[in-house]
Design a protein around this motif. Structure first.
Motif, mmCIF file in Angstrom:
data_model
loop_
_atom_site.group_PDB
_atom_site.id
_atom_site.type_symbol
_atom_site.label_atom_id
_atom_site.label_comp_id
_atom_site.label_asym_id
_atom_site.label_seq_id
_atom_site.Cartn_x
_atom_site.Cartn_y
_atom_site.Cartn_z
ATOM 1 N N ALA A 174 0.820 -1.212 0.000
ATOM 2 C CA ALA A 174 0.000 0.000 0.000
ATOM 3 C C ALA A 174 0.853 1.260 0.000
ATOM 4 O O ALA A 174 0.420 2.300 -0.501
ATOM 5 N N SER A 175 2.062 1.170 0.505
ATOM 6 C CA SER A 175 2.955 2.336 0.546
ATOM 7 C C SER A 175 3.472 2.726 -0.844
ATOM 8 O O SER A 175 4.059 3.786 -1.007
ATOM 9 N N GLN A 209 1.847 3.484 -3.770
ATOM 10 C CA GLN A 209 0.738 3.951 -4.604
ATOM 11 C C GLN A 209 1.195 4.414 -5.978
ATOM 12 O O GLN A 209 0.443 4.325 -6.943
ATOM 13 N N ASP A 210 2.452 4.882 -6.079
ATOM 14 C CA ASP A 210 2.946 5.342 -7.368
ATOM 15 C C ASP A 210 2.979 4.201 -8.389
ATOM 16 O O ASP A 210 2.744 4.419 -9.574
ATOM 17 N N ILE A 223 0.838 1.653 -8.439
ATOM 18 C CA ILE A 223 -0.572 1.463 -8.819
ATOM 19 C C ILE A 223 -0.976 2.562 -9.812
ATOM 20 O O ILE A 223 -1.610 2.286 -10.831
ATOM 21 N N ASN A 224 -0.579 3.795 -9.513
ATOM 22 C CA ASN A 224 -0.888 4.914 -10.414
ATOM 23 C C ASN A 224 -0.281 4.699 -11.787
ATOM 24 O O ASN A 224 -0.917 4.996 -12.805
ATOM 25 N N TYR A 247 -7.597 -3.728 -6.860
ATOM 26 C CA TYR A 247 -6.468 -3.706 -5.940
ATOM 27 C C TYR A 247 -7.030 -3.956 -4.548
ATOM 28 O O TYR A 247 -7.876 -3.188 -4.063
ATOM 29 N N LEU A 258 -7.253 -3.790 -0.788
ATOM 30 C CA LEU A 258 -6.760 -2.941 0.299
ATOM 31 C C LEU A 258 -6.757 -3.682 1.635
ATOM 32 O O LEU A 258 -5.829 -3.543 2.424
#
Length: 176
Positions: free
Chosen positions: A40-41, A43-44, A46-47, A92, A94
């Protein structure tokens, strides 16, 4: 994520139904299924995947007994009904966990994919699949979309076999 062939033994759909036969990443890729484990840390990352796939909309969905109340059982039934989408499906996880079952195109057998927090999963448009929670009865996931967030499924029947999206999916796999 862990993938294996579904055992087809009758019983609660939320049980693992693990046949003991693992499915490789290569096989999943051969049917168009992609996945990553992304903390989760990050996010870039995933983006970047969302941007690469031209997706600019997201929402968060939680599937729990408490959250869905009286609609819980009916909602799980709808998710577990075999279907396809006319757009790529990106999820995704969470929190929590659940199973996405996908059809192997050559044999029509189920492959069960067990997703937990941090798993990003992409199903191609046109693949037959279904979803269920596991025995923990909870998943919170980010849905990533091209347009406005919406979830439209096309139930599998004789008409979906000739649906242009399904036909294009099979063509992309080299099936005539």
């Amino acid at each position: 994520m862990r993938a294996f062939y579904f055992d087809n033994i009758p019983g609660d759909q939320r049980l693992p139904h693990d046949s003991g036969i693992p499915v490789s990443d290569e096989l999943l890729k051969s049917i168009g299924v992609l996945h990553w484990h992304i903390p989760a840390s990050q996010q870039d990352q995933i983006n970047a995947i969302a941007e690469e796939r031209h997706c600019n909309n997201r929402d968060i969905v939680s599937v729990t007994k408490e959250g869905l109340g009286d609609a819980y059982e009916a909602t799980l039934k709808i998710f577990y009904d075999e279907h396809m989408h006319e757009k790529e499906e990106i999820r995704y996880v969470l929190e929590g966990s659940g199973f996405f079952d996908v059809r192997e195109h050559s044999s029509d057998v189920w492959i069960r994919c067990y997703l937990t927090a941090g798993d990003l999963f992409i199903l191609p448009a046109g693949i037959y699949h279904r979803f269920t929670l596991d025995e923990n009865d909870m998943i919170k996931a980010m849905r990533i979309f091209w347009d406005e967030p919406k979830w439209i499924h096309v139930h599998r029947d004789s008409s979906t076999d000739v649906n242009p999206i399904r036909v294009n999916y099979l063509k992309a796999l080299g099936v005539n």
